[in-house]
Design a protein around this motif. Structure first.
Motif, mmCIF file in Angstrom:
data_model
loop_
_atom_site.group_PDB
_atom_site.id
_atom_site.type_symbol
_atom_site.label_atom_id
_atom_site.label_comp_id
_atom_site.label_asym_id
_atom_site.label_seq_id
_atom_site.Cartn_x
_atom_site.Cartn_y
_atom_site.Cartn_z
ATOM 1 N N UNK A 144 0.753 -1.268 0.012
ATOM 2 C CA UNK A 144 0.028 -0.106 0.036
ATOM 3 C C UNK A 144 0.905 1.239 0.136
ATOM 4 N N UNK A 145 1.876 1.385 0.771
ATOM 5 C CA UNK A 145 2.839 2.532 0.988
ATOM 6 C C UNK A 145 3.534 2.668 -0.288
ATOM 7 N N UNK A 146 3.937 1.550 -1.033
ATOM 8 C CA UNK A 146 4.841 1.853 -2.258
ATOM 9 C C UNK A 146 3.753 2.152 -3.229
ATOM 10 N N UNK A 147 2.655 1.638 -3.637
ATOM 11 C CA UNK A 147 1.821 2.306 -4.461
ATOM 12 C C UNK A 147 1.260 3.448 -4.150
ATOM 13 N N UNK A 148 1.115 4.138 -3.063
ATOM 14 C CA UNK A 148 0.951 5.412 -2.933
ATOM 15 C C UNK A 148 1.872 6.143 -3.234
ATOM 16 N N UNK A 149 3.127 5.877 -2.602
ATOM 17 C CA UNK A 149 4.236 6.723 -3.249
ATOM 18 C C UNK A 149 4.514 6.921 -4.590
ATOM 19 N N UNK A 150 4.623 5.665 -5.238
ATOM 20 C CA UNK A 150 4.611 5.496 -6.565
ATOM 21 C C UNK A 150 3.742 6.495 -7.333
ATOM 22 N N UNK A 151 2.339 6.331 -6.879
ATOM 23 C CA UNK A 151 1.359 7.246 -7.619
ATOM 24 C C UNK A 151 1.657 8.790 -7.515
ATOM 25 N N UNK A 152 1.971 9.397 -6.422
ATOM 26 C CA UNK A 152 2.221 10.535 -5.974
ATOM 27 C C UNK A 152 3.476 10.940 -6.826
ATOM 28 N N UNK A 154 2.264 11.503 -10.467
ATOM 29 C CA UNK A 154 1.371 12.612 -10.467
ATOM 30 C C UNK A 154 2.383 13.903 -10.557
ATOM 31 N N UNK A 155 3.423 13.934 -9.596
ATOM 32 C CA UNK A 155 4.117 14.967 -9.457
ATOM 33 C C UNK A 155 5.009 15.205 -10.641
ATOM 34 N N UNK A 156 5.559 14.071 -11.181
ATOM 35 C CA UNK A 156 6.467 14.246 -12.511
ATOM 36 C C UNK A 156 5.522 14.503 -13.691
ATOM 37 N N UNK A 182 4.469 19.139 -17.400
ATOM 38 C CA UNK A 182 3.428 19.797 -17.897
ATOM 39 C C UNK A 182 3.637 21.526 -17.590
ATOM 40 N N UNK A 183 4.091 21.604 -16.474
ATOM 41 C CA UNK A 183 4.528 23.095 -15.964
ATOM 42 C C UNK A 183 5.790 23.744 -16.723
ATOM 43 N N UNK A 184 6.711 22.832 -17.080
ATOM 44 C CA UNK A 184 7.920 23.380 -17.761
ATOM 45 C C UNK A 184 7.448 23.430 -19.225
ATOM 46 N N UNK A 185 6.653 22.470 -19.564
ATOM 47 C CA UNK A 185 6.407 22.487 -21.092
ATOM 48 C C UNK A 185 5.530 23.966 -21.284
ATOM 49 N N UNK A 186 4.634 24.294 -20.497
ATOM 50 C CA UNK A 186 3.651 25.309 -20.665
ATOM 51 C C UNK A 186 4.619 26.699 -20.452
ATOM 52 N N UNK A 187 5.582 26.599 -19.438
ATOM 53 C CA UNK A 187 6.482 27.961 -19.433
ATOM 54 C C UNK A 187 7.283 28.170 -20.680
ATOM 55 N N UNK A 188 7.436 27.024 -21.414
ATOM 56 C CA UNK A 188 8.416 27.235 -22.499
ATOM 57 C C UNK A 188 7.758 27.563 -23.497
ATOM 58 N N UNK A 189 6.674 27.157 -23.716
ATOM 59 C CA UNK A 189 5.725 27.729 -24.855
ATOM 60 C C UNK A 189 5.165 29.047 -24.719
ATOM 61 N N UNK A 190 4.908 29.368 -23.375
ATOM 62 C CA UNK A 190 4.375 30.628 -23.192
ATOM 63 C C UNK A 190 5.365 31.972 -23.488
#
Length: 71
Positions: free
Chosen positions: A44-52, A55-57, A62-70
């Motif tokens: 359970x702990x490994x799955x939750x950490x992997x999922x987080x 999601x963070x990655x 997406x944030x880096x991609x949005x910043x570079x296109x703007x």
């Protein structure tokens, strides 16, 4: 996500195996159940950490991609 599905499958294997071993080995029941609980907690702990992490990655990419296109 695949991480959640793998976690569910892992739990679906660990829990019945631990219970069957506890029934088959009555003298080692405490050890088997303790190991089963630890494995369930670890999955359970490994799955939750992997999922987080995934999601963070995705959020960071997406944030880096949005910043570079703007610019």
């Amino acid at each position: 996500m695949k991480v959640r599905k793998r976690g569910i499958w892992s739990l679906a294997v660990i829990i019945p195996v631990a219970l069957l071993l506890a029934l088959v080995l009555p003298e080692g029941r405490l050890f088997v159940l303790a190991a089963g609980v630890l494995l369930v907690f670890w999955v359970i702990k490994t799955c939750l950490n992997s999922q987080r992490y995934v999601e963070r990655y995705i959020r960071e990419v997406l944030t880096v991609h949005d910043d570079s296109t703007s610019s």
